[in-house]
Design a protein around this motif. Structure first.
Motif, PDB file in Angstrom:
ATOM      1  N   ARG A 144      18.110 -15.124 -11.495  1.00 42.57           N
ATOM      2  CA  ARG A 144      17.507 -13.798 -11.587  1.00 42.57           C
ATOM      3  C   ARG A 144      18.486 -12.767 -12.144  1.00 42.57           C
ATOM      4  NH1 ARG A 144      15.864 -13.706  -6.898  1.00 42.57           N
ATOM      5  NH2 ARG A 144      17.253 -12.291  -5.798  1.00 42.57           N
ATOM      6  N   PHE A 145      19.719 -12.780 -11.635  1.00 42.48           N
ATOM      7  CA  PHE A 145      20.694 -11.811 -12.111  1.00 42.48           C
ATOM      8  C   PHE A 145      21.254 -12.192 -13.480  1.00 42.48           C
ATOM      9  CE2 PHE A 145      20.584 -10.745  -7.618  1.00 42.48           C
ATOM     10  CZ  PHE A 145      20.533  -9.368  -7.689  1.00 42.48           C
ATOM     11  N   GLY A 146      21.190 -13.477 -13.809  1.00 39.19           N
ATOM     12  CA  GLY A 146      21.560 -13.884 -15.157  1.00 39.19           C
ATOM     13  C   GLY A 146      20.600 -13.306 -16.188  1.00 39.19           C
ATOM     14  N   ARG A 147      19.301 -13.291 -15.849  1.00 39.56           N
ATOM     15  CA  ARG A 147      18.312 -12.683 -16.750  1.00 39.56           C
ATOM     16  C   ARG A 147      18.538 -11.184 -16.868  1.00 39.56           C
ATOM     17  NH1 ARG A 147      14.981 -16.513 -14.061  1.00 39.56           N
ATOM     18  NH2 ARG A 147      14.283 -14.942 -12.554  1.00 39.56           N
ATOM     19  N   LEU A 148      18.960 -10.551 -15.771  1.00 43.95           N
ATOM     20  CA  LEU A 148      19.262  -9.119 -15.815  1.00 43.95           C
ATOM     21  C   LEU A 148      20.438  -8.849 -16.739  1.00 43.95           C
ATOM     22  CD1 LEU A 148      18.503  -6.356 -14.538  1.00 43.95           C
ATOM     23  CD2 LEU A 148      20.244  -6.796 -12.808  1.00 43.95           C
ATOM     24  N   PHE A 149      21.450  -9.710 -16.686  1.00 46.82           N
ATOM     25  CA  PHE A 149      22.601  -9.555 -17.571  1.00 46.82           C
ATOM     26  C   PHE A 149      22.186  -9.769 -19.028  1.00 46.82           C
ATOM     27  CE2 PHE A 149      26.335 -11.021 -19.864  1.00 46.82           C
ATOM     28  CZ  PHE A 149      27.296 -10.091 -19.487  1.00 46.82           C
ATOM     29  N   ASP A 150      21.346 -10.755 -19.268  1.00 51.61           N
ATOM     30  CA  ASP A 150      20.881 -11.005 -20.632  1.00 51.61           C
ATOM     31  C   ASP A 150      20.100  -9.815 -21.186  1.00 51.61           C
ATOM     32  OD1 ASP A 150      22.012 -13.520 -20.548  1.00 51.61           O
ATOM     33  OD2 ASP A 150      20.150 -14.533 -19.962  1.00 51.61           O
ATOM     34  N   ARG A 151      19.393  -9.141 -20.300  1.00 49.81           N
ATOM     35  CA  ARG A 151      18.550  -8.028 -20.754  1.00 49.81           C
ATOM     36  C   ARG A 151      19.351  -6.759 -21.016  1.00 49.81           C
ATOM     37  NH1 ARG A 151      13.238  -5.600 -17.526  1.00 49.81           N
ATOM     38  NH2 ARG A 151      12.711  -3.994 -19.070  1.00 49.81           N
ATOM     39  N   PHE A 152      20.283  -6.442 -20.100  1.00 52.17           N
ATOM     40  CA  PHE A 152      20.995  -5.165 -20.211  1.00 52.17           C
ATOM     41  C   PHE A 152      22.429  -5.304 -20.706  1.00 52.17           C
ATOM     42  CE2 PHE A 152      17.641  -4.356 -17.071  1.00 52.17           C
ATOM     43  CZ  PHE A 152      17.066  -3.223 -17.616  1.00 52.17           C
ATOM     44  N   GLY A 153      22.926  -6.522 -20.801  1.00 53.50           N
ATOM     45  CA  GLY A 153      24.276  -6.720 -21.308  1.00 53.50           C
ATOM     46  C   GLY A 153      25.336  -6.228 -20.345  1.00 53.50           C
ATOM     47  N   VAL A 154      26.460  -5.791 -20.889  1.00 57.55           N
ATOM     48  CA  VAL A 154      27.616  -5.423 -20.064  1.00 57.55           C
ATOM     49  C   VAL A 154      27.329  -4.227 -19.163  1.00 57.55           C
ATOM     50  CG1 VAL A 154      29.257  -6.398 -21.699  1.00 57.55           C
ATOM     51  CG2 VAL A 154      28.583  -4.005 -21.925  1.00 57.55           C
ATOM     52  N   LEU A 155      26.366  -3.376 -19.536  1.00 56.39           N
ATOM     53  CA  LEU A 155      26.051  -2.209 -18.709  1.00 56.39           C
ATOM     54  C   LEU A 155      25.463  -2.606 -17.360  1.00 56.39           C
ATOM     55  CD1 LEU A 155      24.559   0.290 -21.329  1.00 56.39           C
ATOM     56  CD2 LEU A 155      26.845   0.261 -20.335  1.00 56.39           C
ATOM     57  N   ALA A 156      24.983  -3.838 -17.249  1.00 54.67           N
ATOM     58  CA  ALA A 156      24.438  -4.295 -15.974  1.00 54.67           C
ATOM     59  C   ALA A 156      25.526  -4.420 -14.912  1.00 54.67           C
ATOM     60  CB  ALA A 156      23.737  -5.644 -16.160  1.00 54.67           C
ATOM     61  N   VAL A 157      26.776  -4.618 -15.322  1.00 56.43           N
ATOM     62  CA  VAL A 157      27.865  -4.779 -14.354  1.00 56.43           C
ATOM     63  C   VAL A 157      28.101  -3.497 -13.558  1.00 56.43           C
ATOM     64  CG1 VAL A 157      30.318  -5.281 -14.065  1.00 56.43           C
ATOM     65  CG2 VAL A 157      28.950  -6.647 -15.640  1.00 56.43           C
ATOM     66  N   PRO A 158      28.385  -2.334 -14.204  1.00 52.30           N
ATOM     67  CA  PRO A 158      28.562  -1.118 -13.398  1.00 52.30           C
ATOM     68  C   PRO A 158      27.290  -0.688 -12.687  1.00 52.30           C
ATOM     69  CG  PRO A 158      28.508  -0.567 -15.736  1.00 52.30           C
ATOM     70  CD  PRO A 158      28.598  -2.070 -15.631  1.00 52.30           C
ATOM     71  N   LEU A 159      26.127  -0.934 -13.322  1.00 54.99           N
ATOM     72  CA  LEU A 159      24.864  -0.550 -12.683  1.00 54.99           C
ATOM     73  C   LEU A 159      24.656  -1.327 -11.394  1.00 54.99           C
ATOM     74  CD1 LEU A 159      22.194   1.011 -12.775  1.00 54.99           C
ATOM     75  CD2 LEU A 159      21.237  -0.876 -14.114  1.00 54.99           C
ATOM     76  N   SER A 160      24.901  -2.623 -11.418  1.00 57.63           N
ATOM     77  CA  SER A 160      24.700  -3.429 -10.209  1.00 57.63           C
ATOM     78  C   SER A 160      25.684  -3.044  -9.119  1.00 57.63           C
ATOM     79  CB  SER A 160      24.839  -4.916 -10.534  1.00 57.63           C
ATOM     80  OG  SER A 160      26.180  -5.253 -10.854  1.00 57.63           O
ATOM     81  N   ASN A 161      26.885  -2.634  -9.491  1.00 57.44           N
ATOM     82  CA  ASN A 161      27.888  -2.235  -8.498  1.00 57.44           C
ATOM     83  C   ASN A 161      27.593  -0.873  -7.888  1.00 57.44           C
ATOM     84  OD1 ASN A 161      29.403  -4.513  -8.549  1.00 57.44           O
ATOM     85  ND2 ASN A 161      31.181  -3.629  -9.549  1.00 57.44           N
ATOM     86  N   THR A 162      26.698  -0.126  -8.494  1.00 55.24           N
ATOM     87  CA  THR A 162      26.353   1.202  -7.988  1.00 55.24           C
ATOM     88  C   THR A 162      25.170   1.159  -7.031  1.00 55.24           C
ATOM     89  OG1 THR A 162      27.111   2.117 -10.104  1.00 55.24           O
ATOM     90  CG2 THR A 162      25.850   3.586  -8.722  1.00 55.24           C
ATOM     91  N   LEU A 163      24.447   0.048  -7.011  1.00 59.94           N
ATOM     92  CA  LEU A 163      23.217  -0.035  -6.231  1.00 59.94           C
ATOM     93  C   LEU A 163      23.393  -0.882  -4.980  1.00 59.94           C
ATOM     94  CD1 LEU A 163      20.717  -0.637  -9.175  1.00 59.94           C
ATOM     95  CD2 LEU A 163      21.249   1.532  -8.043  1.00 59.94           C
ATOM     96  N   LEU A 164      22.658  -0.508  -3.934  1.00 58.15           N
ATOM     97  CA  LEU A 164      22.642  -1.305  -2.708  1.00 58.15           C
ATOM     98  C   LEU A 164      22.089  -2.707  -2.971  1.00 58.15           C
ATOM     99  CD1 LEU A 164      21.319   1.284  -0.101  1.00 58.15           C
ATOM    100  CD2 LEU A 164      23.553   0.200  -0.062  1.00 58.15           C
ATOM    101  N   PHE A 165      22.646  -3.678  -2.282  1.00 55.86           N
ATOM    102  CA  PHE A 165      22.146  -5.055  -2.270  1.00 55.86           C
ATOM    103  C   PHE A 165      22.339  -5.822  -3.579  1.00 55.86           C
ATOM    104  CE2 PHE A 165      19.166  -2.524   0.472  1.00 55.86           C
ATOM    105  CZ  PHE A 165      19.799  -2.832   1.671  1.00 55.86           C
ATOM    106  N   THR A 166      22.896  -5.199  -4.599  1.00 63.92           N
ATOM    107  CA  THR A 166      23.149  -5.936  -5.843  1.00 63.92           C
ATOM    108  C   THR A 166      24.629  -5.955  -6.195  1.00 63.92           C
ATOM    109  OG1 THR A 166      22.847  -3.986  -7.271  1.00 63.92           O
ATOM    110  CG2 THR A 166      20.887  -5.293  -6.762  1.00 63.92           C
ATOM    111  N   ARG A 167      25.459  -5.375  -5.335  1.00 62.19           N
ATOM    112  CA  ARG A 167      26.889  -5.285  -5.645  1.00 62.19           C
ATOM    113  C   ARG A 167      27.501  -6.672  -5.843  1.00 62.19           C
ATOM    114  NH1 ARG A 167      30.191  -1.950  -5.572  1.00 62.19           N
ATOM    115  NH2 ARG A 167      31.762  -3.110  -4.400  1.00 62.19           N
TER     116      ARG A 167
END
Length: 210
Positions: A144-167
């Motif tokens: 699931r998170f691999g698909r998120l990375f494929d969709r948003f690219g490198v910006l998914a890394v800081p975004l996921s670290n900013t949100l609850l439960f996805t850090r």
């Protein structure tokens, strides 16, 4: 003749690779339980003095576990608010240098832990990581998170670290994708800083009510 990889590594190395991180996490858990027991059943003033003296060092190592997704014994979202209450709250308000130190230690520790997991992923690969008993993320979650990375690219890394439960959940997909280590460190730290600032602000707001 082919040599069995596990036998070639030897029993000590095999145990270290499979269970070493679990042993480290267990040691931190025991230290945490001992600290709570000291505070509840022992000398509270002495326990508070220890916390103030060694609190940032302890926080650093705990955040390394959090970043490496090995913090099984405490919710990571409670770490910075607890540290603000214990180390930065004063009778007249808040010690801003202490809050800055807490944030710095949190970001550094979490980034070290995430980078360690990232490098392990780059070296060992996704399937190797899934085979390790200390890695508690399921294959479905990684997909699931691999698909998120494929969709948003490198910006998914800081975004996921900013949100609850996805850090930290984008750490493995970023490693599998072969992302630059320098870029990962910078983006991971940026996301963690944003998250911990929000937690510290929320903690200060709640503490003001009491």
């Amino acid at each position: 003749m082919a040599t069995d990889a596990t036998a070639a590594r030897g029993p000590v190395r095999t145990f270290a690779e499979d269970y070493g991180l679990l042993v480290v996490a267990a040691c931190f858990a025991l230290l945490g339980v001992a600290g709570i027991a000291l505070y509840v059943f022992g000398d509270a003033a002495y326990a508070e003095a220890l916390l103030r003296e060694y609190g940032l060092a302890a926080l650093f190592f705990v955040f390394i576990l959090e970043g490496a997704m090995l913090l099984y014994f405490a919710p990571s979202e409670a770490l910075v608010p607890a540290a603000v209450a214990a180390l930065a709250q004063t009778t007249g308000g808040y010690d801003l240098p202490a809050i800055a130190a807490i944030l710095g230690v949190a970001v550094l520790g979490a980034t070290v832990g995430q980078t360690a997991l990232f490098l392990l992923t780059k070296r060992g690969g996704r399937e190797w990581l899934l085979s390790k008993p200390w890695f508690r993320v399921s294959e479905d979650q990684l997909d699931r998170f691999g698909r998120l990375f494929d969709r948003f690219g490198v910006l998914a890394v800081p975004l996921s670290n900013t949100l609850l439960f996805t850090r930290g959940m984008l750490t493995v997909p970023a490693g599998v994708a072969g992302m630059s280590t320098r870029r990962f460190v910078a983006l991971s730290a940026l996301g963690t800083l944003s998250f911990e600032i929000l937690l510290a602000a929320a903690a200060m707001g709640v503490l003001e009510l009491f």
